[in-house]
Write an enzyme that holds these catalytic residues in place. Structure first.
Site, mmCIF file in Angstrom:
data_model
loop_
_atom_site.group_PDB
_atom_site.id
_atom_site.type_symbol
_atom_site.label_atom_id
_atom_site.label_comp_id
_atom_site.label_asym_id
_atom_site.label_seq_id
_atom_site.Cartn_x
_atom_site.Cartn_y
_atom_site.Cartn_z
ATOM 1 N N ASP A 131 0.826 -1.200 0.000
ATOM 2 C CA ASP A 131 0.000 0.000 0.000
ATOM 3 C C ASP A 131 0.869 1.263 0.000
ATOM 4 O O ASP A 131 1.679 1.472 0.905
ATOM 5 C CB ASP A 131 -0.887 -0.044 1.257
ATOM 6 C CG ASP A 131 -2.074 0.878 1.181
ATOM 7 O OD1 ASP A 131 -2.101 1.782 0.327
ATOM 8 O OD2 ASP A 131 -3.003 0.695 2.001
ATOM 9 N N GLY A 142 -4.962 3.469 -8.157
ATOM 10 C CA GLY A 142 -5.160 3.730 -9.569
ATOM 11 C C GLY A 142 -4.376 4.898 -10.120
ATOM 12 O O GLY A 142 -4.617 5.335 -11.258
ATOM 13 N N ASP A 175 -10.277 3.865 -1.714
ATOM 14 C CA ASP A 175 -10.959 2.829 -0.938
ATOM 15 C C ASP A 175 -12.474 2.790 -1.150
ATOM 16 O O ASP A 175 -13.132 3.822 -1.292
ATOM 17 C CB ASP A 175 -10.702 3.038 0.559
ATOM 18 C CG ASP A 175 -9.266 2.749 0.956
ATOM 19 O OD1 ASP A 175 -8.460 2.368 0.077
ATOM 20 O OD2 ASP A 175 -8.952 2.909 2.149
#
Length: 350
Positions: free
Chosen positions: A116, A155, A176
């Protein structure tokens, strides 16, 4: 397919919770339906030792033992980190410790890594993102252990164009998800145009499932599951598997619906028509048939029609309702279904 701790537990996740969820997955029909990864998201990390190796915090007394337990159930073990100094919840990230962390994960028996971006934006330029993700991919490969690599950077910079080249097996296409219809629909229907970038071993990821977390109704959750399956999206549940209702299990584990997602052709579906809030999506299947989603984003029940010529079919077409699991009949020219507000009808046609 699997489960992730974040949507339901956030930073309250613990060894005991993960074991409970793994047991539930193995025994309640989820494993039988194809779910296999048990993924610990953020908040497991403790501190690094004098040599720089990461250790789990007190809620996870023995990560290898946890991995062994998950494997003993015939399931796989997933974990989470960030290429930045800190994770999104401000736990220890993998910055400048990529090789050590990959070796540690492999020693614990990890089968899946969600990576992440989080604080990486503080130490890297946006243009460095592909190289940063490739660095961890190479570290994982060097361990010799097969580890699914999930890119999570929301993205940015058209990740779908370069994700496979840096070793990504899946990549998030948006920020999210949340457990409400508006956010889910925005993300799901926003995947239009990305089908050509997905295929076996490299998938667009519209984020985890919220099915069963309680803030959408039954029709909305069926829309969520239907759309994700038409999109050939990773199916990572995010609810409490140990206490979920039979209604929730029926949404997550409907074998005919899941089979559309897991179809061996690996084709992502695409939108073929839209009339205001009414949409028709189609997914080509390996056996030559097609899955069709009829979606109603409007505020009342309305009929939604698929014209067979729009999806490459002619003559008599047989229709099967996948949620009801029954054959509807043969039709010519088109098929129309009454679709509930925020609902979906999912059919297989040939």
């Amino acid at each position: 397919m699997g489960w992730n701790s974040w949507n339901h537990y956030g930073c309250k996740v613990s060894d005991a919770i993960v074991r409970e969820q793994a047991r539930a997955m193995a025994t309640n029909g989820m494993k039988a339906a194809g779910y296999e990864y048990v993924n610990v998201d953020d908040c497991w990390q403790g501190k690094r030792d004098a040599k720089g190796f990461i250790h789990a915090n007190g809620r996870f007394p023995d990560m290898k033992a946890l991995g062994d337990y998950i494997h003993s159930l015939g399931l796989k073990f997933g974990i989470y980190s960030s290429p930045g100094p800190q994770t999104c919840a401000k736990y220890e990230g993998s910055y400048q410790h990529e090789k050590q962390d990959a070796e540690t994960y492999a020693s614990w028996g990890v089968d899946y890594l969600k990576y992440d971006w989080c604080s990486a934006r503080r130490v890297y330029k946006p243009s460095e993102m592909p190289a940063v993700y490739k660095k961890m991919h190479e570290a994982l490969v060097a361990t010799g252990r097969p580890i699914v690599y999930s890119l999570c950077q929301y993205g940015m910079d058209r990740v779908w164009q370069w994700g496979p080249s840096v070793g990504g097996n899946l990549w998030r296409t948006t920020d999210d998800i949340e457990d409400n219809y508006t956010r889910m629909a925005f993300i799901g229907f926003g995947q239009a145009g990305l089908a050509k970038f997905a295929g076996p071993g490299h998938w667009n990821d519209p984020d985890m499932l919220e099915v069963g977390n309680g803030h959408m109704n039954a029709d909305e959750y069926r829309t969520h599951m239907s759309l994700w399956c038409i999109l050939a999206a990773p199916l990572i549940s995010g609810n409490n598997l140990a206490t979920m209702s039979q209604e929730t299990l029926a949404v997550l584990a409907n074998p005919e619906v899941v089979a559309i997602d897991q179809d061996p052709a690996g084709a992502e579906g695409y939108r073929v028509s839209q009339e205001g809030p009414l949409q028709v999506w189609v997914k080509p299947l390996a056996d030559g048939s097609k899955a069709v989603g009829l979606f109603n984003g409007g505020e009342s029940a309305m009929p939604v029609t698929v014209r067979f010529k729009d999806i490459g079919l002619s003559g008599k077409v047989s229709v099967r309702d996948l949620w009801k699991r029954n054959d509807v009949g043969d039709f010519s020219g088109s098929y129309t279904a009454q679709v509930a507000r925020h609902g979906a009808v999912m059919i297989k046609v040939k």
